[in-house]
Scaffold this active site. Structure first.
Site, PDB file in Angstrom:
ATOM      1  N   ARG A  45       0.829  -1.227   0.176  1.00 13.75           N
ATOM      2  CA  ARG A  45      -0.085   0.215  -0.161  1.00 13.75           C
ATOM      3  C   ARG A  45       0.807   1.305   0.113  1.00 13.75           C
ATOM      4  O   ARG A  45       0.397   2.295   0.667  1.00 13.75           O
ATOM      5  CB  ARG A  45      -1.076  -0.033   1.144  1.00 13.75           C
ATOM      6  CG  ARG A  45      -2.210  -0.881   1.156  1.00 13.75           C
ATOM      7  CD  ARG A  45      -3.382  -0.292   0.398  1.00 13.75           C
ATOM      8  NE  ARG A  45      -4.188  -1.450   0.037  1.00 13.75           N
ATOM      9  CZ  ARG A  45      -5.437  -1.618   0.696  1.00 13.75           C
ATOM     10  NH1 ARG A  45      -5.784  -0.470   1.530  1.00 13.75           N
ATOM     11  NH2 ARG A  45      -6.357  -2.537   0.596  1.00 13.75           N
ATOM     12  N   ARG A  63      -3.551   6.638   0.952  1.00 12.48           N
ATOM     13  CA  ARG A  63      -3.906   7.621   1.633  1.00 12.48           C
ATOM     14  C   ARG A  63      -3.137   8.446   2.628  1.00 12.48           C
ATOM     15  O   ARG A  63      -3.492   9.487   3.056  1.00 12.48           O
ATOM     16  CB  ARG A  63      -5.359   7.495   2.291  1.00 12.48           C
ATOM     17  CG  ARG A  63      -6.667   7.145   1.388  1.00 12.48           C
ATOM     18  CD  ARG A  63      -7.815   6.616   1.998  1.00 12.48           C
ATOM     19  NE  ARG A  63      -7.324   5.045   2.377  1.00 12.48           N
ATOM     20  CZ  ARG A  63      -8.315   4.429   2.930  1.00 12.48           C
ATOM     21  NH1 ARG A  63      -9.406   4.798   3.287  1.00 12.48           N
ATOM     22  NH2 ARG A  63      -7.825   3.227   3.071  1.00 12.48           N
ATOM     23  N   ARG A 104      -6.612  11.694  -6.101  1.00 15.54           N
ATOM     24  CA  ARG A 104      -8.000  10.917  -5.927  1.00 15.54           C
ATOM     25  C   ARG A 104      -9.193  11.689  -6.017  1.00 15.54           C
ATOM     26  O   ARG A 104     -10.175  11.589  -6.630  1.00 15.54           O
ATOM     27  CB  ARG A 104      -7.861   9.998  -4.574  1.00 15.54           C
ATOM     28  CG  ARG A 104      -9.215   9.413  -4.488  1.00 15.54           C
ATOM     29  CD  ARG A 104      -9.019   8.707  -2.924  1.00 15.54           C
ATOM     30  NE  ARG A 104     -10.195   7.666  -2.624  1.00 15.54           N
ATOM     31  CZ  ARG A 104     -11.291   8.134  -2.317  1.00 15.54           C
ATOM     32  NH1 ARG A 104     -11.670   9.163  -2.343  1.00 15.54           N
ATOM     33  NH2 ARG A 104     -12.163   7.069  -1.906  1.00 15.54           N
ATOM     34  N   ASP A 152      -6.736  -2.695  -7.691  1.00 16.45           N
ATOM     35  CA  ASP A 152      -7.128  -3.345  -6.495  1.00 16.45           C
ATOM     36  C   ASP A 152      -7.313  -4.691  -6.924  1.00 16.45           C
ATOM     37  O   ASP A 152      -7.634  -5.341  -7.820  1.00 16.45           O
ATOM     38  CB  ASP A 152      -8.654  -2.665  -6.134  1.00 16.45           C
ATOM     39  CG  ASP A 152      -9.099  -3.070  -4.712  1.00 16.45           C
ATOM     40  OD1 ASP A 152      -8.259  -2.257  -3.771  1.00 16.45           O
ATOM     41  OD2 ASP A 152      -9.720  -4.042  -4.600  1.00 16.45           O
ATOM     42  N   TYR A 185     -15.365 -11.343  -0.160  1.00 12.51           N
ATOM     43  CA  TYR A 185     -15.687 -10.214  -0.491  1.00 12.51           C
ATOM     44  C   TYR A 185     -16.997 -10.661  -1.336  1.00 12.51           C
ATOM     45  O   TYR A 185     -17.899 -10.135  -1.196  1.00 12.51           O
ATOM     46  CB  TYR A 185     -14.973  -9.343  -1.332  1.00 12.51           C
ATOM     47  CG  TYR A 185     -13.741  -8.854  -0.174  1.00 12.51           C
ATOM     48  CD1 TYR A 185     -14.103  -7.575   0.608  1.00 12.51           C
ATOM     49  CD2 TYR A 185     -12.501  -9.158  -0.280  1.00 12.51           C
ATOM     50  CE1 TYR A 185     -13.207  -7.171   1.318  1.00 12.51           C
ATOM     51  CE2 TYR A 185     -11.369  -8.774   0.495  1.00 12.51           C
ATOM     52  CZ  TYR A 185     -11.726  -8.006   1.375  1.00 12.51           C
ATOM     53  OH  TYR A 185     -10.894  -7.185   2.109  1.00 12.51           O
TER      54      TYR A 185
HETATM   55  O1  CP3 Z   1       0.060  -1.630  -2.710  1.00 10.21           O
HETATM   56  C1  CP3 Z   1      -0.190  -0.511  -3.251  1.00 10.21           C
HETATM   57  O2  CP3 Z   1       0.027   0.492  -3.063  1.00 10.21           O
HETATM   58  C2  CP3 Z   1      -1.217  -0.852  -4.642  1.00 10.21           C
HETATM   59  C3  CP3 Z   1      -2.455  -0.986  -4.539  1.00 10.21           C
HETATM   60  C4  CP3 Z   1      -3.389  -1.621  -3.820  1.00 10.21           C
HETATM   61  C5  CP3 Z   1      -4.639  -1.380  -3.386  1.00 10.21           C
HETATM   62  N1  CP3 Z   1      -5.333  -2.062  -2.935  1.00 10.21           N
HETATM   63  C6  CP3 Z   1      -5.251   0.233  -3.673  1.00 10.21           C
HETATM   64  C7  CP3 Z   1      -6.237   0.712  -2.569  1.00 10.21           C
HETATM   65  C8  CP3 Z   1      -3.375  -2.962  -3.566  1.00 10.21           C
HETATM   66  C9  CP3 Z   1      -2.278  -4.041  -3.673  1.00 10.21           C
HETATM   67  C10 CP3 Z   1      -4.702  -3.544  -3.126  1.00 10.21           C
HETATM   68  C11 CP3 Z   1      -4.851  -4.920  -2.331  1.00 10.21           C
HETATM   69  C12 CP3 Z   1      -6.174  -5.032  -1.593  1.00 10.21           C
HETATM   70  N2  CP3 Z   1      -7.603  -4.470  -2.036  1.00 10.21           N
HETATM   71  C13 CP3 Z   1      -6.341  -5.889  -0.609  1.00 10.21           C
HETATM   72  C14 CP3 Z   1      -5.185  -6.852  -0.416  1.00 10.21           C
HETATM   73  C15 CP3 Z   1      -3.893  -6.325   0.396  1.00 10.21           C
HETATM   74  C16 CP3 Z   1      -4.355  -6.222   1.780  1.00 10.21           C
HETATM   75  O3  CP3 Z   1      -4.280  -5.265   2.140  1.00 10.21           O
HETATM   76  O4  CP3 Z   1      -4.337  -7.109   2.440  1.00 10.21           O
HETATM   77  C17 CP3 Z   1      -7.774  -5.983  -0.328  1.00 10.21           C
HETATM   78  C18 CP3 Z   1      -7.904  -6.859   0.964  1.00 10.21           C
HETATM   79  C19 CP3 Z   1      -8.298  -5.160  -1.041  1.00 10.21           C
HETATM   80  C20 CP3 Z   1      -9.568  -4.773  -0.938  1.00 10.21           C
HETATM   81  C21 CP3 Z   1      -9.962  -3.236  -0.452  1.00 10.21           C
HETATM   82  N3  CP3 Z   1      -9.331  -2.225  -1.290  1.00 10.21           N
HETATM   83  C22 CP3 Z   1     -10.479  -2.831   0.714  1.00 10.21           C
HETATM   84  C23 CP3 Z   1     -10.785  -3.555   1.845  1.00 10.21           C
HETATM   85  C24 CP3 Z   1     -10.322  -1.363   0.554  1.00 10.21           C
HETATM   86  C25 CP3 Z   1     -10.984  -0.368   1.497  1.00 10.21           C
HETATM   87  C26 CP3 Z   1     -10.133   0.019   2.511  1.00 10.21           C
HETATM   88  C27 CP3 Z   1     -10.295   1.119   3.265  1.00 10.21           C
HETATM   89  O5  CP3 Z   1      -9.359   1.283   4.143  1.00 10.21           O
HETATM   90  O6  CP3 Z   1     -11.040   2.087   2.931  1.00 10.21           O
HETATM   91  C28 CP3 Z   1      -9.974  -0.965  -0.881  1.00 10.21           C
HETATM   92  C29 CP3 Z   1      -9.553   0.198  -1.308  1.00 10.21           C
HETATM   93  C30 CP3 Z   1      -8.309   0.696  -1.653  1.00 10.21           C
HETATM   94  N4  CP3 Z   1      -7.194  -0.193  -2.451  1.00 10.21           N
HETATM   95  C31 CP3 Z   1      -7.621   1.942  -1.471  1.00 10.21           C
HETATM   96  C32 CP3 Z   1      -6.136   1.832  -1.846  1.00 10.21           C
HETATM   97  C33 CP3 Z   1      -5.419   3.083  -2.008  1.00 10.21           C
HETATM   98  C34 CP3 Z   1      -8.273   3.044  -0.435  1.00 10.21           C
HETATM   99  C35 CP3 Z   1      -9.132   3.455  -1.501  1.00 10.21           C
HETATM  100  C36 CP3 Z   1      -9.477   5.196  -1.267  1.00 10.21           C
HETATM  101  O7  CP3 Z   1     -10.112   5.207  -0.483  1.00 10.21           O
HETATM  102  O8  CP3 Z   1      -8.353   5.927  -1.833  1.00 10.21           O
END
Ligand code: CP3
Length: 354
Positions: free
Chosen positions: A27, A31, A40, A77, A154
């Site tokens: 990540r 944010r 964003r 994602d 999910y």
């Molecule tokens: O690592 C990176 O920088 C690359 C980008 C990346 C994102 N999601 C961006 C993202 C990667 C590799 C993921 C993978 C991902 N997405 C996982 C597996 C990784 C882990 O953390 O175990 C999972 C379970 C998801 C599903 C997902 N996507 C969730 C549960 C959420 C909401 C999280 C939250 O805290 O709101 C997301 C959204 C997401 N994916 C964000 C980002 C930067 C936040 C989106 C935002 O509000 O800008």
């Protein structure tokens, strides 16, 4: 394709000699960076950011401008696959991802199909090739996907879950339905990661974020088995270079030997296992990636540096370690603390590679 200027990440994944331990953060684009929040906002929503290759590339490169990272990760994602299957993905503020059409029965499961990589997920491949062009041979690009089990949580729960009640009820009462879903997902992930590799991803990581909520028996049957199928189906070389595969099961520390049996090149570790113990157990079969508790980044830069030194010493001499957090960086972290972490790895790790 031009030579990479910095390939220590790819070399460490293949346990080849390096001058210092490579480092990146799960990540790393996100944010906690004010410049991410600004882009964003400009894009409109998180999925708009993912669907626009210029924005996706811009945010992928943002952390690289701040920190001397050894790898970039595609900005996208894991939920792009179920979204492409027509489940109706929405990201609700404060609630996380929501699916309007969750999968609850064999009838629902039978409607699932492997998405078309060009028409349904072409935007991801466009982002990969744009990022590769913008990286201009500086550092390697990581592609990624969720594991079938993690994606299914999910799709069946309809969003994030704490108890995994619905998917576990299905696993116990209708295992054939769940196996059908996981099988379609495994085929989709194979096609998806191979398309990312063809578009330019130089390593790939499978995020099994929720494999650790299973019993050892159920982990083997419902998560690991499908990751093994994926590893078997991946293109392992592209453009004259090996494409390493990293398996990350959060909470998977007790299953490392079985994970190494899949033929993956590297295993991701969370912080609930000591990396010296992990190394002793897997020997030289796989490289290890991890495993600092992301909450250390709330502590002072001095304390962060101490923790980095401890983990480097625990891993010990030689290649085969990619430094990372044990899970994604939290949105509240001060970017300067992330910088202190990355600088500590770059400054302290050379002594282990003489
Ligand atoms: O690592 C990176 O920088 C690359 C980008 C990346 C994102 N999601 C961006 C993202 C990667 C590799 C993921 C993978 C991902 N997405 C996982 C597996 C990784 C882990 O953390 O175990 C999972 C379970 C998801 C599903 C997902 N996507 C969730 C549960 C959420 C909401 C999280 C939250 O805290 O709101 C997301 C959204 C997401 N994916 C964000 C980002 C930067 C936040 C989106 C935002 O509000 O800008």
């Amino acid at each position: 394709m031009a030579e990479l200027q910095n390939d220590r990440f790819l070399r460490a994944l293949l346990r080849e000699p390096v001058d210092r331990t490579p480092v990146w953060m799960m990540r790393q684009a996100g944010r906690y960076l004010p410049e991410y929040r600004a882009t964003r906002k400009e894009a409109g929503s998180f999925m708009d950011l993912c669907r626009n290759k210029e924005f996706a590339s811009e945010v992928t490169l943002q952390p690289l401008e701040r920190f001397p990272l050894d790898a970039a990760i595609l900005f996208s994602d894991i939920l792009t696959i179920p979204d492409a299957m027509g489940l109706g993905l929405r990201f609700e503020t404060g609630e996380g991802p929501v699916f309007d059409k969750p999968i609850r029965s064999m009838a629902d499961a039978k409607k699932l199909y492997v998405p078309d990589m060009a028409s349904d997920l072409g935007y991801v491949m466009d982002a990969v090739s744009t990022i590769r062009k913008d990286l201009n041979g500086s550092i390697p690009l990581i592609g990624f996907s969720g594991s079938p089990w993690t994606l299914a949580t999910y799709m069946i729960e309809g969003g994030s879950s704490k108890t995994f009640a619905k998917i576990k009820a299905m696993m116990f009462d209708q295992p054939a339905t769940l196996h059908h879903i996981l099988d379609v997902l495994a085929d989709s992930v194979i096609a998806y990661l191979n398309a990312q590799i063809e578009a330019g991803a130089q390593a790939v990581q499978i995020f099994d974020t929720w494999g650790g909520v299973l019993t050892p028996r159920d982990y083997n049957e419902f998560s690991l088995r499908y990751m093994h199928k994926i590893v078997d189906g991946l293109k392992r070389e592209n453009d004259g270079r090996k494409v390493p595969v990293i398996l990350f099961t959060k909470g998977g520390g007790q299953w490392l030997e079985a994970m190494a049996d899949t033929g993956a090149d590297a295993l991701g570790l969370d912080w609930t296992i000591n990396i010296d113990e992990a190394r002793a157990r897997v020997g030289n079969r796989v490289a290890l990636q991890g495993n600092m508790d992301p909450c250390i980044l709330y502590a002072s830069p001095e304390r962060i540096r101490e923790e980095v030194a401890t983990i480097l010493a625990q891993y010990g001499n030689g290649s085969g370690h990619v430094f990372n957090l044990g899970h994604g960086i939290h949105p509240e972290i001060n970017p300067e603390h992330a910088g202190a972490f990355i600088n500590a790895v770059t400054e302290l790790s050379g002594q282990y590679h003489k």
